[in-house]
Scaffold this active site. Structure first.
Site, PDB file in Angstrom:
ATOM      1  N   GLU A 141     -22.875 -10.673  28.809  1.00 55.24           N
ATOM      2  CA  GLU A 141     -23.964 -11.395  29.475  1.00 55.24           C
ATOM      3  C   GLU A 141     -23.656 -11.718  30.939  1.00 55.24           C
ATOM      4  O   GLU A 141     -24.569 -11.846  31.753  1.00 55.24           O
ATOM      5  CB  GLU A 141     -24.303 -12.681  28.719  1.00 55.24           C
ATOM      6  CG  GLU A 141     -24.977 -12.452  27.370  1.00 55.24           C
ATOM      7  CD  GLU A 141     -24.001 -12.306  26.212  1.00 55.24           C
ATOM      8  OE1 GLU A 141     -22.779 -12.135  26.459  1.00 55.24           O
ATOM      9  OE2 GLU A 141     -24.455 -12.357  25.051  1.00 55.24           O
ATOM     10  N   LYS A 158     -36.080 -21.022  19.451  1.00 58.59           N
ATOM     11  CA  LYS A 158     -36.568 -19.879  18.693  1.00 58.59           C
ATOM     12  C   LYS A 158     -37.944 -20.136  18.071  1.00 58.59           C
ATOM     13  O   LYS A 158     -38.805 -19.252  18.076  1.00 58.59           O
ATOM     14  CB  LYS A 158     -35.556 -19.540  17.593  1.00 58.59           C
ATOM     15  CG  LYS A 158     -35.985 -18.343  16.776  1.00 58.59           C
ATOM     16  CD  LYS A 158     -34.913 -17.881  15.844  1.00 58.59           C
ATOM     17  CE  LYS A 158     -35.478 -16.728  15.006  1.00 58.59           C
ATOM     18  NZ  LYS A 158     -34.462 -16.005  14.281  1.00 58.59           N
ATOM     19  N   MET A 169      -5.058 -10.314  47.351  1.00 56.70           N
ATOM     20  CA  MET A 169      -5.286 -11.420  48.277  1.00 56.70           C
ATOM     21  C   MET A 169      -4.341 -12.589  47.976  1.00 56.70           C
ATOM     22  O   MET A 169      -3.797 -13.209  48.894  1.00 56.70           O
ATOM     23  CB  MET A 169      -6.744 -11.877  48.212  1.00 56.70           C
ATOM     24  CG  MET A 169      -7.113 -12.885  49.271  1.00 56.70           C
ATOM     25  SD  MET A 169      -6.776 -12.308  50.947  1.00 56.70           S
ATOM     26  CE  MET A 169      -8.350 -11.580  51.383  1.00 56.70           C
ATOM     27  N   PHE A 190     -25.612 -23.500  14.435  1.00 53.48           N
ATOM     28  CA  PHE A 190     -24.941 -22.238  14.742  1.00 53.48           C
ATOM     29  C   PHE A 190     -25.466 -21.687  16.071  1.00 53.48           C
ATOM     30  O   PHE A 190     -26.678 -21.608  16.282  1.00 53.48           O
ATOM     31  CB  PHE A 190     -25.186 -21.222  13.614  1.00 53.48           C
ATOM     32  CG  PHE A 190     -24.599 -19.866  13.925  1.00 53.48           C
ATOM     33  CD1 PHE A 190     -23.214 -19.701  14.034  1.00 53.48           C
ATOM     34  CD2 PHE A 190     -25.423 -18.759  14.114  1.00 53.48           C
ATOM     35  CE1 PHE A 190     -22.677 -18.457  14.327  1.00 53.48           C
ATOM     36  CE2 PHE A 190     -24.880 -17.515  14.411  1.00 53.48           C
ATOM     37  CZ  PHE A 190     -23.507 -17.367  14.519  1.00 53.48           C
ATOM     38  N   GLN A 191     -24.579 -21.324  16.952  1.00 52.73           N
ATOM     39  CA  GLN A 191     -24.895 -20.808  18.293  1.00 52.73           C
ATOM     40  C   GLN A 191     -25.757 -21.776  19.095  1.00 52.73           C
ATOM     41  O   GLN A 191     -26.642 -21.353  19.848  1.00 52.73           O
ATOM     42  CB  GLN A 191     -25.534 -19.415  18.211  1.00 52.73           C
ATOM     43  CG  GLN A 191     -24.543 -18.379  17.687  1.00 52.73           C
ATOM     44  CD  GLN A 191     -24.969 -16.938  17.929  1.00 52.73           C
ATOM     45  OE1 GLN A 191     -26.161 -16.626  17.922  1.00 52.73           O
ATOM     46  NE2 GLN A 191     -24.002 -16.058  18.129  1.00 52.73           N
TER      47      GLN A 191
END
Lengths: 564, 162
Positions: A50, A162, A476, A112-113
């Site tokens: 993502e 949802k 760097m 959940f999630q």
């Protein structure tokens, strides 16, 4: 009124905003949206992580000048977007990020999630929303796009539970949005502009310092006209590269920690500094007390919080860069500009002298010099490629040795300095500009942060080119350790890395390697042109301990540079 | 530079999360909040936040601009430097032994406060006023014994022309 599901309303609303591409990753909470998305003609680019979706949408936004869109699921899908959102926020890139959320009745239950992504992203979005009613979707999408692209642009996140994506409700398209609490100032104050013109006409040693705001406001042409008319040399921040033609005689290149000698010296000596669409961040100013200490500072920016945040400004102008520059140009047309070039001839001579005594330079050796690779890339592509970068030395060499004549051609994580940005950003840029050669200038460290997106490039036939300046170090940090930590290279050596040629091949892409200076041009030619139709990784095994110069040590005045 | 007290009156959308945006702005940018008072205005969609903060002149300019930048902020008014009225209410639970009760009631009377609860060994006093009055009252009650206090934080409005 039509009766539609929340997902259908979402799709209608996105179409109404002209969305043609979404970068995303499906999951449980957004499954209804994806089911609906598949029935539209909106293109979906399935990334492999993502974070890649957000960087790709960022690259898409910068290459197209439009708002980038991404969509992910709840929980880990949402948290994985945070780095990308923070990067877009720092660089003021217009994005709309849609995250799934657990159903409304489960919010707060540690379901959940489930994660409070609105809470997490509050400080790194321009604005965000948690929707609880399908009837609010159309208006919120309209508002989100308006907020993302107007004023000082930025990412806006919408969290969609949802259950509301499947709920049926009546839909009515939303007309124009007007918000009581949000009304950015585009038109500058006329009195302030008059002061600016007076200063411009008087100045003997003026400098324009242009930033990303010029590009975001699509004001590059107006800036070029202004600088040429008023005969003022231009330096740019990293984000501003391309706002003014890098090959124009008035261009002094980049300012700041790794800026050119003449850009930094002229800022120290100038009597007028006109900052346009910049925020005077610490990598530009160095020690603020001695920054442009002889100058009357004019600051033009659409965001009032940028003005006087870091440095005192005598002449603030709040307004859109393009709109302001347009007005300044009209005022210059009515002014007497006779002899303005002569008035500054000593100044131009001085700048020329700084340029000739300390140009950007490196020495050739038996190993490939990373600067040489970027220089040759510039020559071979005639400055026409869209360049994305990772972060670190690769980014600075890209900024120094590739000269950008046009906006939208240099795409880099400037403010956040986010490694792993370049490849997904290149993918987004290539989606926006299929006609363009898109090249990610990378380091061997950074590329490993999001190299999984090679699969995305392959899946959608996006022929991005990755130029790895492979020095086996986190270069760097190694450079800082060399200069300021007595060469104690703590944890910066990457002694194990994949064989990048094989890595490319594992994804079905092409992999090339150059180990000697004489290989550089042939490998670039083959990778860029002969293999034009597919993604290519070009692994340039470069001088391991090469450093980026000039360099201003952190916190020092920018006129005190370490030179080669 | 000198830090001074500033009273800000902020009109915001009356929506969930708005207070968190403001509190987050202060913590994220290292500003401090001395007190904060939030409630709905006559217009139920708008809330007024009265905030007291300490900052120097450069920081207060940034604070006001940053507050205004929040999408949910409608208006930021700095009352400090204007003509305004301010009030704060405090509940003071003070130890009220028989030998002290008369003294406490005398103080309550002088300061025009109220005893709003009487316990076996405690009085709870309600006092409203500006900072000076409240501090004066607390300093007189402290030797008698204050068990605990609850403050509302300052609320304020600008004065209209006379």
């Amino acid at each position: 009124m039509e009766e539609l599901t929340g997902s259908q309303i979402l799709m209608r609303s996105l179409k109404a905003e002209g969305v043609d591409t979404i970068f995303g990753y499906p999951g449980g909470a957004v499954i209804d949206i994806y089911d609906e998305l598949a029935r539209t003609d909106i293109k979906h680019i399935l990334v492999r992580h993502e974070q890649g979706a957000v960087h790709a949408a960022d690259g898409y936004a910068r290459a197209s000048g439009r708002t980038g869109v991404c969509m992910v699921t709840s929980g880990p899908g949402a948290t994985n977007t945070v780095t990308g959102i923070a990067s877009a926020y720092m660089d003021s890139i217009p994005l709309v990020v849609i995250t799934g959320q657990v159903p409304t009745h489960l919010i707060g239950n540690d379901a959940f999630q489930e994660v409070d992504i609105v809470g997490i992203t509050r400080p790194c979005t321009k604005h965000n929303y948690l929707l609880k009613d399908a009837a609010d979707i159309a208006k919120t999408i309209k508002e989100a796009f308006y907020i993302a692209r107007s004023g000082r642009p930025g990412p806006v996140l919408i969290d969609l539970p949802k259950d509301i994506t499947s709920k049926i409700t009546s839909y009515e398209p939303v007309g124009e949005i007007k918000m009581k609490s949000y009304n950015p100032t585009y038109e500058p104050n006329q009195k302030q502009l008059k002061k600016v013109i007076d200063l411009v006409l008087e100045a003997k040693r003026p400098v324009i310092f242009a930033g990303g705001g010029v590009i975001l406001s699509k004001g590059s042409e107006e800036l070029t006209e202004f600088a040429r008319k008023a005969q003022i040399p231009v330096t740019m921040s990293l984000m501003g590269l391309g706002a003014f033609p890098g090959t124009d005689p008035l261009s002094m290149g980049m300012i700041g920690m790794h800026g050119t000698y003449r850009a930094n010296m002229s800022t120290g000596e100038c009597d007028l500094l006109i900052g346009i669409g910049v925020r005077f961040d610490d990598r530009v100013t160095g020690k603020t007390d001695s920054f442009a200490s002889q100058a009357n500072i004019v600051h033009i920016d659409i965001d009032p919080t940028s003005i006087r945040k870091n440095i005192p400004v005598a002449t603030p102008v709040v307004g859109d860069c393009r709109c302001t520059l347009k007005k300044l140009n009209e005022m210059l047309d009515r002014s007497n500009l006779d002899g303005i070039g002569e008035k500054r001839s000593a100044w131009f001579k001085q700048i020329e002298q700084w340029k000739s005594t300390n140009p950007l330079a490196y020495s050739q050796g038996s190993a490939i010099k990373p600067q040489f690779v970027v220089e040759q890339l510039y020559e071979l592509t005639q400055g026409e490629a869209i360049i994305t970068t990772e972060v670190g030395q690769n980014q600075m060499w890209a900024a120094q040795y590739y000269h950008f004549d046009k906006p939208g051609h240099f795409i880099t994580s400037g403010g956040l300095g986010c490694m792993g940005f370049g490849l997904p950003a290149a993918i987004g840029a290539q989606v926006a500009r299929p006609d363009k050669l898109v090249v990610d200038i990378a380091g061997d460290g950074s590329i490993q942060m999001n190299s999984q997106e090679m699969a995305t490039a392959m899946q959608y036939g996006l022929p991005v080119k990755i130029v790895i300046l492979n020095n086996g170090y986190l270069g760097m940090v190694r450079q800082w350790q060399e200069l300021f930590y007595e060469k104690r290279y703590a944890c910066t050596q990457m002694s194990t890395a994949p064989d990048f040629v094989k890595l490319a091949e594992a994804y079905g892409a092409a992999g090339l390697r150059a180990s000697k200076p004489e290989d550089v041009i042939p490998v670039l030619k083959q990778g860029l042109f002969e293999l034009r139709d597919r993604p290519v990784i070009m692994d340039f095994v470069v001088e391991q301990e090469e450093s980026v110069y000039p360099m201003v040590p952190a916190g020092a005045p920018i006129t005190e540079m370490l030179l080669v | 530079m000198n830090e001074e007290k500033h009273i800000l009156s902020i009109l915001v959308d009356n929506e969930p999360g708005v207070l968190s945006r403001i509190a987050g702005l202060f913590s994220g940018r290292g500003y401090n909040i001395e007190s904060l008072c939030v409630a709905e205005t006559l217009e139920p969609k708008i809330s007024r936040i009265t905030m007291v903060t300490k900052a120097d002149s450069i920081a207060i300019e940034q604070i006001k601009k940053q507050l205004h930048k929040l999408i949910n902020t409608i208006k930021v008014i700095e009352l400090t430097g204007q003509d305004f009225v301010q009030r704060e209410m405090v509940l003071v639970k003070v130890t009220a032994k028989p030998e002290n009760r008369a003294e406490i009631l005398r103080i309550v009377d002088i300061f025009r406060c109220k005893v709003v609860d009487v316990g076996k060994e405690h009085y709870t006093i309600e006092v409203t006023g500006d900072e000076g009055k409240i501090n004066a009252l607390l300093s007189l009650l402290r030797p008698i014994g204050i068990k605990e206090i609850a403050k509302t934080g300052i609320i304020a409005l600008n004065r209209e022309p006379k």
